[in-house]
Design a protein around this motif. Structure first.
Motif, PDB file in Angstrom:
ATOM      1  N   CYS A  63       0.805  -1.210   0.000  1.00 28.08           N
ATOM      2  CA  CYS A  63       0.000   0.000   0.000  1.00 28.08           C
ATOM      3  C   CYS A  63       0.841   1.264   0.000  1.00 28.08           C
ATOM      4  N   CYS A  67      -2.876   5.661   5.945  1.00 28.78           N
ATOM      5  CA  CYS A  67      -3.929   5.908   6.935  1.00 28.78           C
ATOM      6  C   CYS A  67      -3.389   5.537   8.326  1.00 28.78           C
ATOM      7  N   CYS A  70      -4.376   2.038   9.915  1.00 30.18           N
ATOM      8  CA  CYS A  70      -4.383   0.803   9.125  1.00 30.18           C
ATOM      9  C   CYS A  70      -3.085   0.008   9.229  1.00 30.18           C
ATOM     10  N   ILE A  72      -1.761  -2.134   7.287  1.00 26.40           N
ATOM     11  CA  ILE A  72      -0.935  -2.354   6.091  1.00 26.40           C
ATOM     12  C   ILE A  72      -0.497  -1.022   5.474  1.00 26.40           C
TER      13      ILE A  72
HETATM   14 FE1  FES Z   1      -3.610   1.331   2.518  1.00 27.03          FE
HETATM   15 FE2  FES Z   1      -4.890   0.757   4.646  1.00 27.03          FE
HETATM   16  S1  FES Z   1      -3.434   2.347   4.402  1.00 27.03           S
HETATM   17  S2  FES Z   1      -5.104  -0.198   2.750  1.00 27.03           S
END
Ligand code: FES
Ligand code: SAM
Length: 351
Positions: A63, A67, A70, A72
């Motif tokens: 990714c 965020c 998150c 990942i």
């Molecule tokens: Fe990319 Fe969550 S930051 S899928």
């Protein structure tokens, strides 16, 4: 007072700002029970006892976004990255089809290796082999041109949660380069192209207020999505929000019922996050008004790597076990899994 508000929401599908604020703030067990009873009435009117099944294929956890919540995210150097090949993804569809799935949800991080050409080639192959299945994408923020290409290649639906409609909270949960404006632009483009669109928000994310939730409800009313995905925030230990409090099952169930009354025909999943904070979270979600479940079809070898948050459920299970388990879970509460694609009621594809 609560009963009056719920009766109005049931009749009119809407409350004013203050009505929603008080409905959520003053919620207690009796009002939640009454609300969910009304939500089940609406659910039964449009869907009977049917629950729709979506096979989730998490095909890359690479990714470029970051965020804060998150697991990942780009900056999580501890995440073990993987990317399935086209063949591996088709194997997941094959297995899923045999278990009775008629919707495949292709989800990933924002992985630049998957160019528009590669995504379109994949969609075309799935479309050709499984012409009676719906293809849902959940691969993040793209240009309108890209979205159009995927649609023309045969994708039907797109999931892109708005995460929160509050600009202030959005700012707190994302790095500067990710904006709420662009997220909303994407949703509008997707709708305009002709996708069935899914928006939605995380509940009880750090800093979220009841006012923010009411903002989400008004945003959704304006957007009129076909699907709404909501679930509790759950911290991941290798993110900046590590150690923050996880959301509970109770608010998610309450909001599912509110959404069912606001949007009688919407497709509303009882999410994996809900199943993670409560072992019977998904069953409770259906009983609160949800009508979709999304078992995981990803190969066992990579499931433990698509970790958006800590303690995610079903990471060790075989796909076959997951779909069987879902069937039993739904039977245990008197619901049945529908063998159809489960499109949004009234939706007709225009190309
Ligand atoms: Fe990319 Fe969550 S930051 S899928
Ligand atoms: N990259 C795509 C996107 O951004 O839409 C799809 C993948 S993204 C991981 C899917 C969803 O996972 C997000 O929309 C977010 O709501 C949810 N999610 C991510 N981290 C989470 C967390 N810590 N707790 C609960 N939900 C989370």
């Amino acid at each position: 007072e609560q009963k009056k508000r719920i009766d109005r929401l049931y009749e009119e599908g809407m409350l004013e700002r203050n009505g929603f604020l008080r409905l959520i703030c003053e919620r207690d067990e009796p009002s939640a029970a009454y609300l969910s009873e009304k939500a089940r009435l609406r659910q039964a009117e449009h869907f009977g006892k049917n629950v729709y099944l979506r096979g989730l294929i998490e095909f890359s956890n690479i990714c470029a976004s970051n965020c804060l919540y998150c697991g990942i995210r780009r900056d999580n150097k501890k995440a073990v990255r993987y990317r399935l090949t086209e063949e591996e993804i088709l194997d997941c569809c094959r297995a899923g089809y045999a278990f009775g799935f008629r919707t495949f949800v292709l989800q990933s991080g924002e992985d630049p290796w998957w160019s528009d050409e590669k995504v379109c080639a994949l969609i075309r192959r799935i479309r050709k082999e499984y012409s009676d299945c719906a293809i849902t994408l959940s691969i993040g923020e793209k240009t309108k041109e890209s979205y159009r290409k995927y649609f023309e290649a045969g994708a039907d639906r797109y999931l892109l949660r708005h995460e929160t409609a509050s600009p202030k909270l959005y700012r707190k949960l994302h790095p500067l380069e990710q904006t709420l404006e662009n997220r909303i632009r994407c949703l509008c483009d997707l709708k305009d192209i002709g996708y069935q669109i899914g928006a939605g928000m995380m509940l009880e994310a750090p800093g979220q207020t009841v006012e923010d939730l009411v903002e989400d409800l008004f945003f959704l009313k304006k957007l009129q999505p076909d699907m709404i995905g909501i679930g509790p925030f759950i911290p991941h230990s290798d993110t900046p929000l590590s150690g923050r409090k996880a959301g509970g099952v109770e608010l998610t169930l309450f909001m599912l019922s509110v959404l069912r009354l606001m949007f009688p025909k919407v497709l509303l999943p009882a999410t994996t996050a809900l199943g993670t904070v409560d072992p019977r979270g998904r069953e409770k979600g259906i009983l609160a008004g949800a009508n979709v479940i999304m078992p995981n079809l990803s190969p066992q070898a990579v499931r433990g790597k698509y970790l958006l948050y800590d303690n995610k459920i079903c990471t060790g299970d075989e796909p076959e076990k997951c779909s069987h388990c879902m069937e039993l879970r739904m039977k245990s509460i008197g619901y049945e899994i529908s063998g159809t694609r489960g499109d949004a009621p009234g939706w007709i594809r225009r190309v």
